[in-house]
Design a protein around this motif. Structure first.
Motif, PDB file in Angstrom:
ATOM      1  N   SER A  23       0.859  -1.171   0.000  1.00 36.31           N
ATOM      2  CA  SER A  23       0.000   0.000   0.000  1.00 36.31           C
ATOM      3  C   SER A  23       0.905   1.233   0.000  1.00 36.31           C
ATOM      4  O   SER A  23       1.880   1.283   0.754  1.00 36.31           O
ATOM      5  N   THR A  25       0.872   5.654  -0.397  1.00 34.62           N
ATOM      6  CA  THR A  25       0.137   6.910  -0.491  1.00 34.62           C
ATOM      7  C   THR A  25       1.048   7.978  -1.074  1.00 34.62           C
ATOM      8  O   THR A  25       2.196   8.120  -0.647  1.00 34.62           O
ATOM      9  N   GLU A  26       0.537   8.674  -2.087  1.00 39.64           N
ATOM     10  CA  GLU A  26       1.308   9.705  -2.779  1.00 39.64           C
ATOM     11  C   GLU A  26       0.480  10.976  -2.884  1.00 39.64           C
ATOM     12  O   GLU A  26      -0.708  10.924  -3.194  1.00 39.64           O
ATOM     13  N   SER A  27       1.126  12.115  -2.657  1.00 40.01           N
ATOM     14  CA  SER A  27       0.491  13.415  -2.884  1.00 40.01           C
ATOM     15  C   SER A  27       1.082  14.013  -4.146  1.00 40.01           C
ATOM     16  O   SER A  27       2.302  13.977  -4.341  1.00 40.01           O
ATOM     17  N   THR A 103      -4.263  13.571  -2.852  1.00 37.67           N
ATOM     18  CA  THR A 103      -3.529  12.493  -2.216  1.00 37.67           C
ATOM     19  C   THR A 103      -4.192  11.192  -2.631  1.00 37.67           C
ATOM     20  O   THR A 103      -5.406  11.036  -2.490  1.00 37.67           O
ATOM     21  N   THR A 105      -4.091   6.807  -2.785  1.00 40.26           N
ATOM     22  CA  THR A 105      -3.615   5.576  -2.181  1.00 40.26           C
ATOM     23  C   THR A 105      -3.632   4.494  -3.256  1.00 40.26           C
ATOM     24  O   THR A 105      -4.661   4.274  -3.899  1.00 40.26           O
ATOM     25  N   GLU A 107      -3.053   0.510  -4.063  1.00 38.31           N
ATOM     26  CA  GLU A 107      -3.009  -0.832  -3.476  1.00 38.31           C
ATOM     27  C   GLU A 107      -2.501  -1.795  -4.545  1.00 38.31           C
ATOM     28  O   GLU A 107      -3.117  -1.921  -5.612  1.00 38.31           O
ATOM     29  N   ALA A 126      -6.155   2.416  -7.386  1.00 36.86           N
ATOM     30  CA  ALA A 126      -5.854   3.676  -6.715  1.00 36.86           C
ATOM     31  C   ALA A 126      -7.148   4.387  -6.370  1.00 36.86           C
ATOM     32  O   ALA A 126      -8.102   4.384  -7.151  1.00 36.86           O
ATOM     33  N   THR A 127      -7.162   4.971  -5.174  1.00 43.20           N
ATOM     34  CA  THR A 127      -8.315   5.750  -4.725  1.00 43.20           C
ATOM     35  C   THR A 127      -7.836   7.129  -4.289  1.00 43.20           C
ATOM     36  O   THR A 127      -6.674   7.308  -3.912  1.00 43.20           O
ATOM     37  N   ASN A 128      -8.751   8.096  -4.337  1.00 38.79           N
ATOM     38  CA  ASN A 128      -8.400   9.437  -3.882  1.00 38.79           C
ATOM     39  C   ASN A 128      -8.743   9.593  -2.403  1.00 38.79           C
ATOM     40  O   ASN A 128      -9.152   8.625  -1.750  1.00 38.79           O
ATOM     41  N   HIS A 129      -8.603  10.811  -1.883  1.00 36.10           N
ATOM     42  CA  HIS A 129      -8.824  11.046  -0.451  1.00 36.10           C
ATOM     43  C   HIS A 129     -10.279  10.798  -0.027  1.00 36.10           C
ATOM     44  O   HIS A 129     -10.555  10.589   1.139  1.00 36.10           O
ATOM     45  N   GLU A 131     -11.813   8.201  -1.030  1.00 37.59           N
ATOM     46  CA  GLU A 131     -11.889   6.751  -1.226  1.00 37.59           C
ATOM     47  C   GLU A 131     -12.653   6.386  -2.497  1.00 37.59           C
ATOM     48  O   GLU A 131     -13.224   5.307  -2.611  1.00 37.59           O
TER      49      GLU A 131
END
Length: 154
Positions: A23, A25-27, A103, A105, A107, A126-129, A131
């Motif tokens: 997992s 997380t990238e901004s 941001t 995430t 998986e 990938a999901t955003n903030h 979800e």
């Protein structure tokens, strides 16, 4: 005399199992966007021109799709399987646009290990903030096969 450093490599095909996951997380920040646009000379107004984008369905600048692909391939190179990996096939579905400063995430999950072909298949979502799913990808990767040994030359 010089010494070549022993380079750490990622997991080999024998060390990877279905179900292995990561997992991340990238901004998405300005410096990344500007580097991409400068390196590629991509002048698409959707990526940088705020006034233009306000007149479109998006309303705000988008993150180039190739940058998102780069985040995925970078994670594969760094983590799963890791250094020495080579992407041999990449299929991606961009579900929703990604905007500057989001941001995300990512998986990653190994869904197939093919020892005959020396390739692993990795599923990425990938999901955003909020979800909300923004992309799905399937990446076929040849894991590292060689260990670099320390060499001394005189």
């Amino acid at each position: 005399m010089y010494t070549m450093k022993v380079q750490k490599i990622g997991k080999t095909i024998d060390e990877i199992e279905e179900g292995d996951s990561l997992s991340l997380t990238e901004s998405i920040e300005d410096n990344q966007l500007l580097l991409y646009l400068g390196l590629t000379n991509d002048a698409n107004p959707l990526y940088i021109q705020h006034e233009y984008v306000k007149q479109t369905e998006y309303g705000q600048p988008l993150v180039p799709s190739v940058m998102l692909m780069g985040i995925i391939t970078s994670a594969i190179s760094k983590h799963l399987p890791g250094p020495g990996s080579h992407v041999v096939n990449f299929s991606i579905n961009f579900i929703d646009p990604v905007f500057h400063y989001e941001t995300l995430t990512f998986e990653f999950e190994v869904i197939k290990v093919d020892k005959m072909k020396d390739v692993v298949t990795i599923s990425v979502e990938a999901t955003n903030h909020e979800e909300k799913r923004i992309l799905d990808a399937v990446v076929m990767v040849k894991p590292p096969t060689v260990t670099l040994k320390e060499e001394t030359h005189e």
